[in-house]
Design a protein around this motif. Structure first.
Motif, PDB file in Angstrom:
ATOM      1  N   CYS A  40     -14.651  -9.183  -1.675  1.00 18.84           N
ATOM      2  CA  CYS A  40     -14.319  -7.750  -1.716  1.00 18.84           C
ATOM      3  C   CYS A  40     -15.551  -6.927  -2.059  1.00 18.84           C
TER       4      CYS A  40
ATOM      5  N   SER B 250       0.879  -1.166   0.000  1.00 18.63           N
ATOM      6  CA  SER B 250       0.000   0.000   0.000  1.00 18.63           C
ATOM      7  C   SER B 250       0.917   1.216   0.000  1.00 18.63           C
TER       8      SER B 250
ATOM      9  N   ARG C 258      -5.519   7.812  -3.370  1.00 17.70           N
ATOM     10  CA  ARG C 258      -6.537   6.780  -3.152  1.00 17.70           C
ATOM     11  C   ARG C 258      -6.038   5.736  -2.161  1.00 17.70           C
ATOM     12  N   ARG C 259      -6.935   5.105  -1.442  1.00 20.45           N
ATOM     13  CA  ARG C 259      -6.587   4.013  -0.522  1.00 20.45           C
ATOM     14  C   ARG C 259      -6.519   2.718  -1.323  1.00 20.45           C
TER      15      ARG C 259
ATOM     16  N   GLN D 114     -18.080  -6.014   0.502  1.00 20.30           N
ATOM     17  CA  GLN D 114     -17.665  -5.002   1.471  1.00 20.30           C
ATOM     18  C   GLN D 114     -17.515  -3.624   0.814  1.00 20.30           C
ATOM     19  N   GLY D 115     -17.931  -3.515  -0.443  1.00 24.44           N
ATOM     20  CA  GLY D 115     -17.841  -2.243  -1.143  1.00 24.44           C
ATOM     21  C   GLY D 115     -16.441  -1.904  -1.606  1.00 24.44           C
ATOM     22  N   ILE D 116     -15.595  -2.915  -1.740  1.00 25.01           N
ATOM     23  CA  ILE D 116     -14.206  -2.720  -2.155  1.00 25.01           C
ATOM     24  C   ILE D 116     -14.058  -3.245  -3.577  1.00 25.01           C
TER      25      ILE D 116
ATOM     26  N   GLU E 108      -7.488  -1.612   4.990  1.00 26.11           N
ATOM     27  CA  GLU E 108      -8.673  -0.787   4.744  1.00 26.11           C
ATOM     28  C   GLU E 108      -8.655  -0.080   3.383  1.00 26.11           C
ATOM     29  N   PRO E 109      -8.539  -0.863   2.302  1.00 27.48           N
ATOM     30  CA  PRO E 109      -8.505  -0.256   0.973  1.00 27.48           C
ATOM     31  C   PRO E 109      -9.894   0.125   0.473  1.00 27.48           C
ATOM     32  N   GLU E 110      -9.910   1.040  -0.492  1.00 24.94           N
ATOM     33  CA  GLU E 110     -11.137   1.282  -1.244  1.00 24.94           C
ATOM     34  C   GLU E 110     -11.081   0.503  -2.551  1.00 24.94           C
ATOM     35  N   VAL E 111      -9.870   0.141  -2.967  1.00 24.88           N
ATOM     36  CA  VAL E 111      -9.698  -0.677  -4.165  1.00 24.88           C
ATOM     37  C   VAL E 111      -8.505  -1.617  -3.948  1.00 24.88           C
TER      38      VAL E 111
END
Length: 133
Positions: free
Chosen positions: A87, A36, A114-115, A90-92, A64-67
């Motif tokens: 994934c 990351s 971005r995360r 969980q909205g990822i 805790e990624p967004e993608v």
């Protein structure tokens, strides 16, 4: 023309990757890993994305990624549907692509703040310097 050196505001940059090795900052890695913007997890025990189990996603999701980007090696492959669904539920977002494309995509998304978390599947046998993609 004036050229300025821009230093990224994140700790880890992918300099290149292929199916066997990756260059993270100035470190050469020959085993699967997770990265990351601020974390590098070496020796991720995955050798084939097509058999990637949901449990193997735990260290990625802990960041805790967004993608999530999965570098699948020298050629593109896809994880099992249940793994992708883990994934998405969980909205990822989860994207699978070659390691070279994953390295470029990671750098762009991390540079945008971005995360993003990327996991790279490597075959483990070191080669010459990885390609630029």
């Amino acid at each position: 023309m004036q050229l300025n050196l821009e230093t990224p505001d994140f700790d880890f940059v992918l300099r290149g990757a292929d199916g066997r090795v990756a260059l993270v900052n100035d470190r050469r890695l020959s085993r699967s890993f997770i990265v990351s913007a601020r974390t590098l997890v070496e020796d991720w025990p995955v050798t084939d994305v097509r058999t990637l189990e949901v449990a193997a996603l735990a260290p990625l999701l802990a960041l805790e990624p967004e993608v999530v980007i999965i570098g699948t090696g020298a050629s593109q492959a896809f994880p099992p549907p249940a793994t992708m669904a883990a994934c998405l539920s969980q909205g990822i977002g989860l994207e699978a692509m070659t390691n070279a494309a994953a390295a470029r995509t990671f750098n762009v998304l991390a540079g945008e703040g971005r995360r993003v978390v990327a996991a790279f599947v490597l075959e483990g046998a070191p080669l010459a310097e990885p390609g630029n993609g």
